[in-house]
Write a protein that holds these residues in place. Structure first.
Motif, PDB file in Angstrom:
ATOM      1  N   LYS A 215     -12.989   1.954  -4.660  1.00 19.40           N
ATOM      2  CA  LYS A 215     -13.344   2.833  -5.781  1.00 19.40           C
ATOM      3  C   LYS A 215     -12.592   4.154  -5.724  1.00 19.40           C
ATOM      4  O   LYS A 215     -12.150   4.666  -6.756  1.00 19.40           O
ATOM      5  CB  LYS A 215     -14.851   3.090  -5.791  1.00 19.40           C
ATOM      6  CG  LYS A 215     -15.314   3.937  -6.989  1.00 19.40           C
ATOM      7  CD  LYS A 215     -16.821   3.980  -7.119  1.00 19.40           C
ATOM      8  CE  LYS A 215     -17.240   4.823  -8.332  1.00 19.40           C
ATOM      9  NZ  LYS A 215     -18.715   4.850  -8.532  1.00 19.40           N
ATOM     10  N   MET A 216     -12.404   4.697  -4.530  1.00 17.49           N
ATOM     11  CA  MET A 216     -11.809   6.033  -4.419  1.00 17.49           C
ATOM     12  C   MET A 216     -10.300   6.044  -4.272  1.00 17.49           C
ATOM     13  O   MET A 216      -9.637   6.977  -4.732  1.00 17.49           O
ATOM     14  CB  MET A 216     -12.428   6.776  -3.230  1.00 17.49           C
ATOM     15  CG  MET A 216     -13.824   7.282  -3.481  1.00 17.49           C
ATOM     16  SD  MET A 216     -14.382   8.385  -2.164  1.00 17.49           S
ATOM     17  CE  MET A 216     -14.531   7.234  -0.817  1.00 17.49           C
ATOM     18  N   VAL A 217      -9.739   5.036  -3.611  1.00 22.29           N
ATOM     19  CA  VAL A 217      -8.304   5.072  -3.302  1.00 22.29           C
ATOM     20  C   VAL A 217      -7.526   4.069  -4.144  1.00 22.29           C
ATOM     21  O   VAL A 217      -6.641   4.436  -4.912  1.00 22.29           O
ATOM     22  CB  VAL A 217      -8.050   4.837  -1.798  1.00 22.29           C
ATOM     23  CG1 VAL A 217      -6.549   4.924  -1.491  1.00 22.29           C
ATOM     24  CG2 VAL A 217      -8.810   5.870  -0.959  1.00 22.29           C
ATOM     25  N   ASP A 218      -7.838   2.767  -4.008  1.00 22.24           N
ATOM     26  CA  ASP A 218      -7.079   1.755  -4.738  1.00 22.24           C
ATOM     27  C   ASP A 218      -7.827   0.422  -4.635  1.00 22.24           C
ATOM     28  O   ASP A 218      -8.083  -0.055  -3.527  1.00 22.24           O
ATOM     29  CB  ASP A 218      -5.670   1.610  -4.136  1.00 22.24           C
ATOM     30  CG  ASP A 218      -4.734   0.762  -4.976  1.00 22.24           C
ATOM     31  OD1 ASP A 218      -5.220  -0.148  -5.682  1.00 22.24           O
ATOM     32  OD2 ASP A 218      -3.512   1.000  -4.922  1.00 22.24           O
ATOM     33  N   PRO A 219      -8.163  -0.200  -5.775  1.00 22.66           N
ATOM     34  CA  PRO A 219      -8.909  -1.471  -5.726  1.00 22.66           C
ATOM     35  C   PRO A 219      -8.125  -2.613  -5.101  1.00 22.66           C
ATOM     36  O   PRO A 219      -8.714  -3.640  -4.741  1.00 22.66           O
ATOM     37  CB  PRO A 219      -9.230  -1.747  -7.200  1.00 22.66           C
ATOM     38  CG  PRO A 219      -8.237  -0.948  -7.983  1.00 22.66           C
ATOM     39  CD  PRO A 219      -7.944   0.260  -7.164  1.00 22.66           C
ATOM     40  N   LYS A 220      -6.812  -2.454  -4.956  1.00 26.25           N
ATOM     41  CA  LYS A 220      -5.994  -3.534  -4.388  1.00 26.25           C
ATOM     42  C   LYS A 220      -6.016  -3.545  -2.865  1.00 26.25           C
ATOM     43  O   LYS A 220      -5.578  -4.511  -2.244  1.00 26.25           O
ATOM     44  CB  LYS A 220      -4.550  -3.409  -4.882  1.00 26.25           C
ATOM     45  CG  LYS A 220      -4.394  -3.580  -6.401  1.00 26.25           C
ATOM     46  CD  LYS A 220      -2.942  -3.726  -6.806  1.00 26.25           C
ATOM     47  CE  LYS A 220      -2.109  -2.478  -6.501  1.00 26.25           C
ATOM     48  NZ  LYS A 220      -2.518  -1.322  -7.325  1.00 26.25           N
ATOM     49  N   ILE A 221      -6.477  -2.465  -2.247  1.00 26.42           N
ATOM     50  CA  ILE A 221      -6.485  -2.402  -0.785  1.00 26.42           C
ATOM     51  C   ILE A 221      -7.499  -3.394  -0.211  1.00 26.42           C
ATOM     52  O   ILE A 221      -8.647  -3.448  -0.645  1.00 26.42           O
ATOM     53  CB  ILE A 221      -6.810  -0.975  -0.302  1.00 26.42           C
ATOM     54  CG1 ILE A 221      -5.659  -0.016  -0.658  1.00 26.42           C
ATOM     55  CG2 ILE A 221      -7.056  -0.946   1.204  1.00 26.42           C
ATOM     56  CD1 ILE A 221      -5.941   1.436  -0.330  1.00 26.42           C
TER      57      ILE A 221
END
Length: 344
Positions: free
Chosen positions: A221-227
């Motif tokens: 949610k905060m950085v990148d949904p692909k991580i």
């Protein structure tokens, strides 16, 4: 004219730390109101050199209050935060109650400050889980530089993450061991003194714990949904300070030295990484400090574009109280909130 700030859950570990940090940072508050359950009414808490008496949360009128720092637990937040928000008071909530709500921003100011603008939908802003907060402070600048594909993290979480009861249990069990008294486990599932417990929060159907699931959901949610992220969360016999052994796989090449330079310039980060005895930070040194410390940065030759590092922070501060106060400061700095008394 300054702001009127309420601190809900003011008698708990994090609530008391919120009061300390508001005073330490010279937050522009004309009035601070500590709140808790009815059984705590009249309890005295410290705010700088002043002593404040706790009032009851359940009948408090928030109509003239600007910000409520909420650290009273998820169930209390679910009940009270919406009605507080409807009274025009912005709630900055430390529990997990609102973190995964699409209409509630989940904020670490060093990581995703622009997302705070969405708070007006419910007048609620969520604080991430303590173990996630320090992790994203370290990961976001590296993600911007080289693109993170996958994270493997093992946490070493202090007992203060389980509240005052957790700290008391470690103290009592340690004393019992030394005087040969029976050791009783109440807060934790097994003895915590001179032991480690690979179990934080409740178990889920897939075998992970909710603490581990939180880290996955919150970083997306905060950085990148692909991580992609996998975590093993472990409770250790440390009073304050969470530590994390972090392995990261990147999309693009990045060396350990490049990572050190990026993190040295990144907000909220402090790199202590000497290849010598004691040239790293432990939770003992992090206690009472605001920074997220990064040590043991090195290249992982077992994967392409891999790094390993050690991340440590005071979980009561950056993992909870400090981050909440920083969110409040962010609202003011961006002009998203003005004192109600001044507006009137």
């Amino acid at each position: 004219m300054g702001f009127k700030i309420a601190v809900a859950g003011a008698t708990g570990n994090v609530g008391r730390e919120m009061l300390n940090i508001l005073e330490e940072r010279g937050f522009p508050a004309d009035e601070i109101v500590p709140l808790a359950s009815r059984r705590s009414v009249g309890t005295e808490v410290s705010y700088g050199d002043r002593t404040l008496k706790v009032k009851a949360l359940d009948n408090y009128d928030f109509s003239d209050t600007d910000i409520c720092l909420m650290s009273a637990g998820g169930n209390v937040s679910k009940e009270f935060s919406p009605r507080i928000g409807r009274q025009g008071c912005v709630v900055i909530d430390n529990s997990s109650a609102w973190r995964y709500d699409a209409e509630v921003p989940l904020i670490v100011p060093e990581v995703n400050p622009n997302a705070v603008d969405g708070f007006t939908k419910k007048n609620i802003i969520a604080n991430p889980n303590c173990s996630t907060a320090q992790l994203v402070v370290a990961l976001k600048p590296l993600h911007d530089a080289a693109g993170i594909k996958r994270v493997v993290v093992a946490t070493y979480q202090s007992v203060s993450g389980a509240g005052k009861e957790g700290m008391d249990e470690l103290f009592e069990q340690t004393r019992a061991v030394f005087v040969a008294d029976p050791v009783e486990a109440k807060k934790f599932t097994k003895r915590i003194a001179f032991n480690v417990i690979p179990h934080c929060d409740v178990f889920m159907e897939d075998g992970s714990t909710k603490e581990e699931w939180k880290m996955v959901a919150e970083i997306k949610k905060m950085v990148d949904p692909k991580i992609k992220l996998t975590a093993t969360c472990v409770r250790v016999p440390v009073f304050i300070g969470h530590s994390e052994a972090v392995n990261v796989e990147f999309e693009r090449p990045i060396t350990a030295e490049e990572a050190r330079e990026i993190l040295r310039e990144a907000p909220g980060c402090l790199v202590v990484d000497k290849h010598e005895d004691g040239g790293y930070v432990t939770p003992l040194e992090s206690a009472g400090e605001d920074a997220t410390y990064i040590s043991r940065i090195r290249e992982d030759v077992t994967i392409e574009n891999g790094l390993s590092m050690w991340v440590v922070a005071d979980n009561l501060r950056k993992g909870a109280a400090l981050n909440a106060v920083q969110i409040a400061e962010l609202l003011i700095a961006r002009g998203l909130i003005t004192p109600k008394k001044q507006a009137a």
